[in-house]
Motif scaffolding. Structure first.
Motif, PDB file in Angstrom:
ATOM      1  N   VAL A   1      20.108  54.506  66.024  1.00  0.00           N
ATOM      2  CA  VAL A   1      19.577  54.323  64.670  1.00  0.00           C
ATOM      3  C   VAL A   1      18.636  55.494  64.427  1.00  0.00           C
ATOM      4  CG1 VAL A   1      18.184  52.866  63.173  1.00  0.00           C
ATOM      5  CG2 VAL A   1      19.778  51.827  64.788  1.00  0.00           C
ATOM      6  N   VAL A   2      18.933  56.317  63.432  1.00  0.00           N
ATOM      7  CA  VAL A   2      18.157  57.521  63.155  1.00  0.00           C
ATOM      8  C   VAL A   2      16.987  57.214  62.227  1.00  0.00           C
ATOM      9  CG1 VAL A   2      18.290  59.853  62.169  1.00  0.00           C
ATOM     10  CG2 VAL A   2      20.184  58.957  63.527  1.00  0.00           C
TER      11      VAL A   2
ATOM     12  N   THR B   1      15.087  49.509  51.367  1.00  0.00           N
ATOM     13  CA  THR B   1      15.190  49.439  52.817  1.00  0.00           C
ATOM     14  C   THR B   1      16.311  50.396  53.193  1.00  0.00           C
ATOM     15  OG1 THR B   1      14.470  47.148  52.866  1.00  0.00           O
ATOM     16  CG2 THR B   1      15.654  47.957  54.797  1.00  0.00           C
ATOM     17  N   VAL B   2      16.003  51.389  53.999  1.00  0.00           N
ATOM     18  CA  VAL B   2      16.976  52.432  54.321  1.00  0.00           C
ATOM     19  C   VAL B   2      17.250  52.433  55.823  1.00  0.00           C
ATOM     20  CG1 VAL B   2      17.479  54.900  54.198  1.00  0.00           C
ATOM     21  CG2 VAL B   2      16.128  53.816  52.392  1.00  0.00           C
ATOM     22  N   ARG B   3      18.539  52.421  56.159  1.00  0.00           N
ATOM     23  CA  ARG B   3      18.953  52.503  57.553  1.00  0.00           C
ATOM     24  C   ARG B   3      20.015  53.593  57.681  1.00  0.00           C
ATOM     25  NH1 ARG B   3      18.720  47.129  56.490  1.00  0.00           N
ATOM     26  NH2 ARG B   3      17.081  45.999  57.594  1.00  0.00           N
TER      27      ARG B   3
ATOM     28  N   ALA C   1      19.997  65.580  58.552  1.00  0.00           N
ATOM     29  CA  ALA C   1      21.343  66.157  58.488  1.00  0.00           C
ATOM     30  C   ALA C   1      22.330  65.055  58.862  1.00  0.00           C
ATOM     31  CB  ALA C   1      21.454  67.324  59.450  1.00  0.00           C
ATOM     32  N   VAL C   2      23.312  64.817  57.991  1.00  0.00           N
ATOM     33  CA  VAL C   2      24.327  63.801  58.254  1.00  0.00           C
ATOM     34  C   VAL C   2      25.708  64.458  58.264  1.00  0.00           C
ATOM     35  CG1 VAL C   2      22.992  61.867  57.346  1.00  0.00           C
ATOM     36  CG2 VAL C   2      24.485  63.108  55.816  1.00  0.00           C
TER      37      VAL C   2
ATOM     38  N   ARG D   1      27.418  61.367  62.805  1.00  0.00           N
ATOM     39  CA  ARG D   1      26.290  61.993  63.503  1.00  0.00           C
ATOM     40  C   ARG D   1      25.183  62.226  62.492  1.00  0.00           C
ATOM     41  NH1 ARG D   1      25.946  68.000  66.123  1.00  0.00           N
ATOM     42  NH2 ARG D   1      23.803  67.815  66.816  1.00  0.00           N
ATOM     43  N   ALA D   2      23.943  62.123  62.944  1.00  0.00           N
ATOM     44  CA  ALA D   2      22.789  62.399  62.082  1.00  0.00           C
ATOM     45  C   ALA D   2      21.643  62.886  62.951  1.00  0.00           C
ATOM     46  CB  ALA D   2      22.373  61.144  61.313  1.00  0.00           C
TER      47      ALA D   2
END
Length: 135
Positions: free
Chosen positions: A13-14, A4-6, A61-62, A80-81
């Motif tokens: 939420v990206v 599970t990726v957040r 991009a993070v 930022r992402a």
């Protein structure tokens, strides 16, 4: 079994979905995460995070933050992402060129540091966009 990726920024939420694999831009180098990974807390630099779902990669991009891995959950908290498929590639390339010029002409430490940060951010955006458009 999946991860599970957040990916969460202060404003949005990206990414919030299951994934098969994640590659993170840790400050010490790229870090791959698969299901069953040991618990981990790591600092992230500015770079491109990749998320694999059904044999397709998504680039994000993070810009600096942290990632925590525990119980097949990956929480990425960043300043930022931006997903590669939402990046305006021409604008990102323009920002990269401007940052390179600013770095060349910087006369003091503060200006050089700011130009380096701007260049890293622009390069991450360009790379995320280009990886998204690659076949």
């Amino acid at each position: 079994m999946t991860l599970t990726v957040r990916v969460i920024t202060p404003g949005k939420v990206v990414w919030d979905a299951p994934a098969d694999e994640v590659i993170l831009p840790a400050t010490s180098g790229s870090l791959g995460i698969l299901t069953g990974h040991a618990p981990l807390l790591t600092a992230l630099g500015t770079g491109v995070m990749r998320v694999k779902v059904d044999n397709q990669w998504t680039s994000i991009a993070v810009m600096g933050g942290f990632a925590e891995v525990e119980n097949n959950e990956v929480a990425v908290l960043v300043n930022r992402a931006e997903r590669g498929d939402t990046v305006n590639l021409e604008q990102a390339k323009s920002e990269q060129a401007a940052a390179e010029k600013a770095l060349e002409t910087a006369v003091d430490k503060q200006a050089k540091l700011q130009a380096q940060q701007d260049l890293q951010r622009a390069k991450a955006l360009v790379q995320a966009a280009e990886l998204t458009k690659a076949p």
